[in-house]
Every structure is written in structure tokens, then in C-alpha cells.
Design an enzyme around this catalytic site. Structure first.
Site, PDB file in Angstrom:
ATOM      1  N   ARG A 194      -0.611  -1.856  -6.934  1.00 27.40           N
ATOM      2  CA  ARG A 194      -0.771  -2.978  -5.986  1.00 27.40           C
ATOM      3  C   ARG A 194      -1.752  -4.003  -6.544  1.00 27.40           C
ATOM      4  O   ARG A 194      -1.525  -5.213  -6.453  1.00 27.40           O
ATOM      5  CB  ARG A 194      -1.244  -2.417  -4.651  1.00 27.40           C
TER       6      ARG A 194
ATOM      7  N   HIS B 237      -2.553   2.983  -6.204  1.00 28.59           N
ATOM      8  CA  HIS B 237      -3.121   1.748  -5.657  1.00 28.59           C
ATOM      9  C   HIS B 237      -3.329   0.704  -6.748  1.00 28.59           C
ATOM     10  O   HIS B 237      -3.320  -0.506  -6.469  1.00 28.59           O
ATOM     11  CB  HIS B 237      -4.443   2.044  -4.947  1.00 28.59           C
TER      12      HIS B 237
ATOM     13  N   ARG C  82       0.865  -1.175   0.000  1.00 26.61           N
ATOM     14  CA  ARG C  82       0.000   0.000   0.000  1.00 26.61           C
ATOM     15  C   ARG C  82       0.905   1.229   0.000  1.00 26.61           C
ATOM     16  O   ARG C  82       2.041   1.175   0.486  1.00 26.61           O
ATOM     17  CB  ARG C  82      -0.900   0.022   1.243  1.00 26.61           C
TER      18      ARG C  82
ATOM     19  N   LYS D   9      -2.453  -2.621   7.759  1.00 27.19           N
ATOM     20  CA  LYS D   9      -3.665  -2.155   8.439  1.00 27.19           C
ATOM     21  C   LYS D   9      -3.832  -2.872   9.767  1.00 27.19           C
ATOM     22  O   LYS D   9      -3.630  -4.079   9.862  1.00 27.19           O
ATOM     23  CB  LYS D   9      -4.887  -2.421   7.557  1.00 27.19           C
TER      24      LYS D   9
ATOM     25  N   TYR E 156      -9.765 -10.268  -7.165  1.00 24.20           N
ATOM     26  CA  TYR E 156      -8.826 -10.227  -8.294  1.00 24.20           C
ATOM     27  C   TYR E 156      -9.081 -11.339  -9.298  1.00 24.20           C
ATOM     28  O   TYR E 156      -8.551 -11.310 -10.392  1.00 24.20           O
ATOM     29  CB  TYR E 156      -7.378 -10.324  -7.780  1.00 24.20           C
TER      30      TYR E 156
ATOM     31  N   HIS F 152      -4.318  -8.993   3.311  1.00 28.78           N
ATOM     32  CA  HIS F 152      -5.775  -8.948   3.416  1.00 28.78           C
ATOM     33  C   HIS F 152      -6.235  -9.782   4.605  1.00 28.78           C
ATOM     34  O   HIS F 152      -5.793 -10.921   4.783  1.00 28.78           O
ATOM     35  CB  HIS F 152      -6.430  -9.512   2.150  1.00 28.78           C
TER      36      HIS F 152
END
Length: 289
Positions: A256, A253, A162, A185, A288, A279
């Protein structure tokens, strides 16, 4: 908005946010969004009922009150996606409150979020991703800044980082080895492999960078030596994509996204890619496919 909260309600909101941060590992940005969403909801109920919304009045919120609030949001032309996010924050707060205060949260929890079309990631082709890296380097007058921008975008594409993760790297990560420890995150830790091309890009930047590197300072510096602002990366990426004739979806982004998509197309395992991207849910990675 803070004027709409009684001290008891303000304390409850602070305790709930602390729990979200400690138990669920919510990021600083997520906590800020939660705080704003719930405070906005309470402010609306205060105006709607013409009385301060302490814990007791909040327990009396009805289905009609929820409909009025959501109609108010739609009247402000807030997107369905944003309304759904705000409702999710309010529901989470009410679940937490109901457990501690012992009142019935059904009116809030039964409110339905508006439907919206989830946007799927739009990756670049492999050629476009390489062209983006090459063209980004040409957007700055100073060669060290061009090398810096190319290094950042190479890390986004070559490691699936990120933008906040790339710009959050400090001198303690140098010199880059074959792997990189990333705190993403919610401060979740993951290990990502560093491709030789990414190492070379960072080394080229470090050779030209006029500022000394210390373990606790940002690797990527702005013109005056402070940490590089993500808005700058967005700006040079926008310039590059316009020169290349790429769509507006070609953002930092998107690099990524491209990393994940190209790994999948090369036969990468979905769960391994989930770990590389950091994730929390496999369903996020499955977008994806």
C-alpha cells in the site's frame, strides 16, 4: 482490570467509547485499544491509591500520579510510541469526563508524552513490487490458493487497499468494474479505481476458486472455505520477500505504501492520493514525500 472500575466509572467509560464510535467514527480496533488503555490506567490508580477508582477519586488524580503511571509503563519496557498512545486515550477520556462532571483535568492534560521517532513508510521499488506479486503466487501448493494470494497482494499494490479492506470484500463487489467502493477506517467510504491488472488477477482467482460466491460472503477464502485470515497473507509475503532477498519491511502494508509512493513519483496530486488511501489527515499522506 474490570474489577478496578466502580459501576459509575464503568458506565462513564462505556458512554465515552460509544461517543468515540458514533461521533468520531473510531474503528472497532481503535475502540478496543481505547478501552484497554483507560482500564489499565484506572487499574494502576486503584493499586497506587489502594482504593477503587470511581469518578470522584479520578477527579483527584495529580501530576505526581500521572508521573507514577508513566514511570510504571516505562518499567514494563513499553515503547515511547505506545505510552504516547495510552496517554492520548486517557486525556481524551478526561476531557470528555471534565465536560460532564465539571472537575478540573489540568493534571492529566498537562502530562507530556515521551518523544519518539516516527517511522516513515518504506516502499518497495516498482520492480520489487512486481516480483513480490509473482513470487507470492508460488508459495501455495494449490493453484487456486496461489492465484488468490496474488490477487490479494495485487489489490494492495494496484488499489492502495489496507489488508483488512481487501479481505473484507464480499461477493456483492463482483464482478469488479473500473472502480471499487471501499469502507475503510471508521467506516469512511471512498471510491478507488481498479486497474486492469487487478481485475485480471481477481478474475483468475475466481475462475479457480472451488467455493461458490454469494453476495454476503468473503471473496477471498481460506482452505476450508471461510474468510481468509490476514496472518496467511503476512506469512506468504514473508516467504516471498525472503526468497527475493527483500528487507523485513517488505510486508503486505508496504505494498500500500508503494502504491502511494509510486503514484507520487509519477506526478500524482497529494490530495487525490489522500482520498485514494482514505487518510483522514493530509499530514498522514505527506509522510510519503
Amino acid at each position: 482490570m474490570s474489577m478496578a472500575l466502580t459501576p459509575q466509572c464503568r458506565d462513564a467509560l462505556a458512554d465515552w467509547l460509544a461517543a468515540q464510535s458514533a461521533l468520531k467514527g473510531a474503528s472497532t480496533n481503535t475502540i478496543s485499544a481505547y478501552r484497554a488503555d483507560v482500564a489499565e490506567f484506572i487499574a494502576f490508580q486503584t493499586t497506587h491509591h489502594a482504593e477503587p477508582q470511581g469518578l470522584a477519586p479520578l477527579a483527584r488524580v495529580t501530576t505526581q500520579d500521572m508521573r507514577a503511571w508513566m514511570a510504571h509503563l516505562r518499567g514494563q519496557e513499553i515503547s515511547a510510541r505506545s505510552i504516547a498512545r495510552k496517554l492520548s486515550a486517557v486525556k481524551s477520556f478526561y476531557r470528555w469526563l471534565a465536560e460532564r462532571q465539571g472537575y478540573e483535568p489540568t493534571a492529566v492534560l498537562s502530562a507530556r508524552a515521551p518523544k519518539f521517532q516516527k517511522k516513515l513508510p518504506r516502499p518497495l521499488t516498482e520492480d520489487a513490487a512486481r516480483a513480490m506479486i509473482d513470487t507470492v503466487e508460488l508459495q501455495s501448493r494449490d493453484s487456486w490458493q496461489g492465484a488468490r494470494d496474488a490477487a490479494v497482494v495485487t489489490l494492495l499494490y494496484g488499489c492502495g487497499l489496507r489488508i483488512s479492506e481487501a479481505l473484507g470484500l464480499t461477493g456483492s463487489a463482483l464482478p469488479l468494474g473500473e472502480t471499487l467502493r471501499i469502507f475503510g477506517k471508521g467506516n469512511k467510504e471512498r471510491i478507488v479505481p481498479v486497474l486492469p491488472i487487478a481485475r485480471r488477477a481477481v478474475e483468475a482467482y475466481l475462475t479457480l476458486c472451488p467455493f461458490p460466491m454469494s453476495p454476503d460472503e468473503a471473496v477471498f477464502r481460506g482452505a476450508r472455505g471461510g474468510a481468509l485470515n490476514p496472518r496467511h497473507v503476512a506469512k506468504v509475503t514473508e516467504k516471498a520477500r525472503m526468497q527475493l532477498g527483500l528487507p523485513s519491511s517488505a510486508t503486505p502494508h508496504a505494498m500500500r505504501h508503494s502504491f502511494a509512493t509510486h503514484l507520487l513519483s509519477a506526478g500524482g496530486d497529494l490530495r487525490e492520493i489522500q482520498e485514494l488511501l482514505g487518510h483522514a489527515s493530509l499530514s498522514t499522506t505527506q509522510a510519503y514525500t
